[in-house]
Design a protein around this motif. Structure first.
Motif, PDB file in Angstrom:
ATOM      1  N   UNK A  72      82.120  15.560  14.335  1.00  0.00           N
ATOM      2  CA  UNK A  72      80.912  15.289  13.581  1.00  0.00           C
ATOM      3  C   UNK A  72      80.320  13.927  13.871  1.00  0.00           C
ATOM      4  N   UNK A  73      79.347  13.571  13.061  1.00  0.00           N
ATOM      5  CA  UNK A  73      78.615  12.307  13.212  1.00  0.00           C
ATOM      6  C   UNK A  73      79.122  11.306  12.201  1.00  0.00           C
ATOM      7  N   UNK A  74      79.260  10.083  12.654  1.00  0.00           N
ATOM      8  CA  UNK A  74      79.740   9.051  11.748  1.00  0.00           C
ATOM      9  C   UNK A  74      78.993   7.741  11.927  1.00  0.00           C
ATOM     10  N   UNK A  75      77.689   7.707  11.686  1.00  0.00           N
ATOM     11  CA  UNK A  75      76.899   8.781  11.123  1.00  0.00           C
ATOM     12  C   UNK A  75      75.610   8.968  11.907  1.00  0.00           C
ATOM     13  N   UNK A  76      74.856  10.029  11.538  1.00  0.00           N
ATOM     14  CA  UNK A  76      73.486  10.131  12.015  1.00  0.00           C
ATOM     15  C   UNK A  76      72.630   9.310  11.046  1.00  0.00           C
ATOM     16  N   UNK A  77      71.752   8.450  11.585  1.00  0.00           N
ATOM     17  CA  UNK A  77      70.984   7.520  10.756  1.00  0.00           C
ATOM     18  C   UNK A  77      69.731   8.220  10.234  1.00  0.00           C
ATOM     19  N   UNK A  78      69.901   8.820   9.069  1.00  0.00           N
ATOM     20  CA  UNK A  78      68.908   9.740   8.532  1.00  0.00           C
ATOM     21  C   UNK A  78      67.563   9.072   8.272  1.00  0.00           C
ATOM     22  N   UNK A  79      67.554   7.783   7.966  1.00  0.00           N
ATOM     23  CA  UNK A  79      66.299   7.125   7.610  1.00  0.00           C
ATOM     24  C   UNK A  79      65.339   6.983   8.779  1.00  0.00           C
ATOM     25  N   UNK A  80      65.782   7.310   9.992  1.00  0.00           N
ATOM     26  CA  UNK A  80      64.917   7.175  11.159  1.00  0.00           C
ATOM     27  C   UNK A  80      64.286   8.491  11.611  1.00  0.00           C
ATOM     28  N   UNK A  81      64.704   9.633  11.027  1.00  0.00           N
ATOM     29  CA  UNK A  81      64.369  10.907  11.643  1.00  0.00           C
ATOM     30  C   UNK A  81      63.773  11.915  10.673  1.00  0.00           C
ATOM     31  N   UNK A 112      65.212  -5.181  14.732  1.00  0.00           N
ATOM     32  CA  UNK A 112      63.757  -5.059  14.565  1.00  0.00           C
ATOM     33  C   UNK A 112      63.067  -4.274  15.666  1.00  0.00           C
ATOM     34  N   UNK A 113      63.517  -4.409  16.906  1.00  0.00           N
ATOM     35  CA  UNK A 113      62.854  -3.705  18.002  1.00  0.00           C
ATOM     36  C   UNK A 113      63.223  -2.228  17.993  1.00  0.00           C
ATOM     37  N   UNK A 114      64.529  -1.925  17.887  1.00  0.00           N
ATOM     38  CA  UNK A 114      64.924  -0.520  17.921  1.00  0.00           C
ATOM     39  C   UNK A 114      64.512   0.214  16.649  1.00  0.00           C
ATOM     40  N   UNK A 115      64.491  -0.454  15.501  1.00  0.00           N
ATOM     41  CA  UNK A 115      63.966   0.183  14.290  1.00  0.00           C
ATOM     42  C   UNK A 115      62.536   0.651  14.529  1.00  0.00           C
ATOM     43  N   UNK A 116      61.723  -0.209  15.122  1.00  0.00           N
ATOM     44  CA  UNK A 116      60.328   0.115  15.402  1.00  0.00           C
ATOM     45  C   UNK A 116      60.233   1.216  16.458  1.00  0.00           C
ATOM     46  N   UNK A 117      61.062   1.125  17.492  1.00  0.00           N
ATOM     47  CA  UNK A 117      61.004   2.095  18.580  1.00  0.00           C
ATOM     48  C   UNK A 117      61.417   3.493  18.130  1.00  0.00           C
ATOM     49  N   UNK A 118      62.317   3.594  17.141  1.00  0.00           N
ATOM     50  CA  UNK A 118      62.787   4.889  16.668  1.00  0.00           C
ATOM     51  C   UNK A 118      61.766   5.620  15.799  1.00  0.00           C
ATOM     52  N   UNK A 119      60.777   4.899  15.294  1.00  0.00           N
ATOM     53  CA  UNK A 119      59.826   5.503  14.372  1.00  0.00           C
ATOM     54  C   UNK A 119      58.731   6.266  15.111  1.00  0.00           C
ATOM     55  N   UNK A 120      58.354   7.415  14.542  1.00  0.00           N
ATOM     56  CA  UNK A 120      57.232   8.158  15.096  1.00  0.00           C
ATOM     57  C   UNK A 120      55.909   7.548  14.648  1.00  0.00           C
ATOM     58  N   UNK A 121      55.804   7.259  13.355  1.00  0.00           N
ATOM     59  CA  UNK A 121      54.581   6.670  12.806  1.00  0.00           C
ATOM     60  C   UNK A 121      54.760   5.160  12.726  1.00  0.00           C
ATOM     61  N   UNK A 122      54.215   4.452  13.704  1.00  0.00           N
ATOM     62  CA  UNK A 122      54.391   3.004  13.774  1.00  0.00           C
ATOM     63  C   UNK A 122      53.287   2.241  13.071  1.00  0.00           C
ATOM     64  N   UNK A 123      52.443   2.977  12.353  1.00  0.00           N
ATOM     65  CA  UNK A 123      51.407   2.311  11.561  1.00  0.00           C
ATOM     66  C   UNK A 123      51.940   1.850  10.218  1.00  0.00           C
ATOM     67  N   UNK A 124      53.158   2.331   9.859  1.00  0.00           N
ATOM     68  CA  UNK A 124      53.765   1.981   8.583  1.00  0.00           C
ATOM     69  C   UNK A 124      54.921   1.025   8.793  1.00  0.00           C
ATOM     70  N   UNK A 125      55.152   0.194   7.791  1.00  0.00           N
ATOM     71  CA  UNK A 125      56.277  -0.731   7.857  1.00  0.00           C
ATOM     72  C   UNK A 125      57.583   0.047   7.735  1.00  0.00           C
TER      73      UNK A 125
END
Length: 338
Positions: A72-81, A112-125
């Motif tokens: 399994x996953x330990x963990x999948x970072x749900x807040x990004x997807x 900060x860079x990868x958090x931004x890169x993982x997001x689909x909607x980059x218009x939101x914080x």
């Protein structure tokens, strides 16, 4: 007591990320033979020394090369997807490998860079919370959206193969979310040593039994700690040295350094690192549990008894693969797996 492994696919000096991923498969095959309960793979982004960044890719590679161990996953970072996509991916994995797949969900900032890169909607914080996501994930897996929810009557027939769902964390938020949703809780003791007992106790005291298929009827806690076992205390100190170097680098803001080999790490530290010892009754795990089989067995057993957990998931980032496999051999022997 059950023992399991969470694997980060550490890149060994002089080797490639491909080598690290192949070694993750080798670890899974090795510990399956020894009788370990499960292997989870982590999600890290942008780290030079860690190849494990896509659990949904590595999980089927491991499951295809093993036969019985849970994966399994330990963990999948749900807040990004997209929660729906995560649910479909893990249902697909469980369709491929029925009854063996764990969906360990958590949240994290990755930088900060990868958090931004993982997001689909980059218009939101970017937001690190994931209350809505974990609630939605449970609803998808249980088909339990309220009648007035837009997804309640959606003609979707792809969420019908259920992986085991766990919530992972190291904070009061994760404990509260797991207890309110009736989910098994995995606490990262290698991250938050001081808060271990208080947070686990809060999960148990606030627990509400699940009425759905993804939860549990009574509190279930798994503890994750960093463990290295060796034939001698001196060798355990040598094998734990690379992780001490990593933490020293992180404390200085150095996040992109490769992890050194054990002997190079000892030189960087100016000698072998000392070993912490678990203080009986404290409920506060050491940052590293390391030593001989008897020393490690005593500490893990006492820690398990003090916190009333019957499974420990071991993290380690050893940069000597043979020593790592031997550590698992010693653990299996002293815990009577073999």
């Amino acid at each position: 007591m059950k023992l399991s492994i969470v694997d980060l696919s550490t890149v060994i000096p002089g080797e490639t990320r491909h080598d690290a991923l192949m070694k993750s498969i080798d670890v899974a095959q090795h510990i399956e033979k020894l009788g370990f309960h499960r292997i989870w793979v982590a999600e890290h982004h942008g780290a030079a020394s860690i190849a494990g960044r896509a659990p949904e890719v590595l999980i089927p590679a491991i499951a295809a090369n093993t036969s019985s161990i849970r994966v399994g996953s330990g963990s999948v970072l749900l807040n990004h997807y997209s929660v729906f996509k995560v649910a479909e991916v893990f249902c697909t994995l469980n369709e491929l490998y029925p009854g063996r797949i764990d969906l360990g969900a958590g949240r994290a900032t990755t930088g900060p860079i990868t958090d931004f890169a993982l997001q689909q909607d980059r218009s939101k914080q970017f937001r690190s919370d994931s209350d809505q996501q974990i609630t939605e994930l449970v609803a998808w897996l249980d088909h339990s959206f309220p009648d007035d929810h837009p997804f309640a009557k959606a003609p979707i027939h792809t969420i019908d193969s259920h992986p085991e769902l766990y919530l992972l964390g190291s904070s009061a938020w994760s404990a509260s979310a797991a207890s309110q949703l009736g989910l098994p809780y995995v606490f990262a003791g290698f991250i938050n040593q001081k808060g271990t007992r208080q947070i686990i106790d809060s999960y148990r005291s606030g627990f509400k039994p699940s009425a759905g298929r993804t939860g549990v009827k009574s509190p279930e806690v798994i503890l994750s700690v960093h463990v290295v076992c060796a034939d001698t205390e001196e060798e355990a100190r040598r094998q734990i040295a690379p992780v001490h170097v990593m933490y020293d680098n992180l404390a200085r803001g150095i996040i992109d350094a490769q992890m050194p080999a054990p002997d190079d790490a000892v030189k960087k530290l100016g000698g072998l690192p000392s070993l912490e010892t678990y203080m009986k009754g404290s409920g506060k795990p050491p940052r590293f549990v390391a030593g001989t089989p008897d020393q490690v067995h005593e500490q893990l057993t006492q820690l398990s008894n003090d916190l009333s957990v019957d499974e420990i998931i071991i993290q380690d980032m050893m940069t000597n693969h043979d020593a790592r496999l031997h550590s698992y051999d010693l653990l299996a022997g002293v815990f009577d797996f073999i």
